[in-house]
Design an enzyme around this catalytic site. Structure first.
Site, PDB file in Angstrom:
ATOM      1  CG  HIS A   1       4.434  14.545   6.164  1.00  0.00           C
ATOM      2  ND1 HIS A   1       5.763  14.280   5.915  1.00  0.00           N
ATOM      3  CD2 HIS A   1       4.164  14.034   7.395  1.00  0.00           C
ATOM      4  CE1 HIS A   1       6.276  13.652   6.960  1.00  0.00           C
ATOM      5  NE2 HIS A   1       5.328  13.490   7.873  1.00  0.00           N
TER       6      HIS A   1
ATOM      7  CD  GLU B   1       0.354  10.161   0.704  1.00  0.00           C
ATOM      8  OE1 GLU B   1       0.925  10.651  -0.280  1.00  0.00           O
ATOM      9  OE2 GLU B   1       0.961   9.462   1.537  1.00  0.00           O
TER      10      GLU B   1
END
Ligand code: GAR
Length: 188
Positions: free
Chosen positions: A108, A173
């Site tokens: 996320h 990420e």
């Protein structure tokens, strides 16, 4: 034994690519499933000789569980140990989340518990945050609220926009997700 991983995507699949490119000594990606038929990430799977599957959610209409039963059958038949959501833009129902309890991981683009849901970069800027980042977590019934497996953070600069944040968070990420997925796979 390496854990058999399925990656669920809806779009460009840059996190999928990071998971493919990482040294897969704790997990092996055996299938990629997209609910969007033309998702660019499907080509990344094919290029890596990974089975690329599509399951269009539209024919199921509002019946989310019917879509998920089909998805579940695809995953069960491939003996999947662990699911990695990578830009999979469907909210999962309790039926699916409970069926894959402790076996469902998501990335996320915010420092949870801050900014669950969408538009995380806009909201981080609007809130005047001094730092931002991303979180890998287990998926539970409550959106973006499961156990945190890892986070990566970075400062927000005065001239940052949602676009510049999105770009820098994405780089974080790509580094965080393979590490967290491998670490978690080793615990199963
Ligand atoms: C990533 O930034 C990921 O964190 C986000 O979608 C993007 C997918 O990019 N996921 C969510 O917002 C989930 N709620 P990718 O397709 O290039 O990996």
């Amino acid at each position: 034994m390496k854990k058999r991983v399925a990656v669920l995507i809806s779009g460009r699949g840059s996190n999928l690519q990071a998971l493919i490119d990482a040294e897969q000594d704790a997990y092996e990606i055996v299938a990629v499933v997209s609910n969007i038929l033309c998702a660019a990430g499907l080509d990344r799977a094919r290029a890596a000789d990974i089975e690329a599957l599509t399951l269009d959610h539209k024919p199921f209409g509002k019946d989310r569980e019917a879509f998920e039963r089909e998805l579940n059958a695809l995953l069960q038949s491939r003996k999947i140990d662990l699911i990695a959501l990578a830009g999979f833009m469907r909210v999962l129902t309790p039926y699916f989340v409970n069926a894959w309890q402790e076996r469902l991981v998501n990335i996320h683009p915010s420092l949870l518990p801050k900014f669950p849901g969408t538009k995380t970069h806009e909201r981080a800027l609007a809130a005047g945050e001094s730092e931002h980042g991303c979180t890998v977590h287990l998926v539970t019934e409550e959106i973006d609220a499961g156990r945190i497996l890892g986070q990566a953070r970075m400062p927000i600069h005065a001239d940052d926009t949602p676009e510049t944040l999105a770009e820098r968070v994405l780089t974080l990420e790509h580094n965080l997700y393979p590490r967290c997925l491998a670490d978690y796979a080793r615990t199963l």
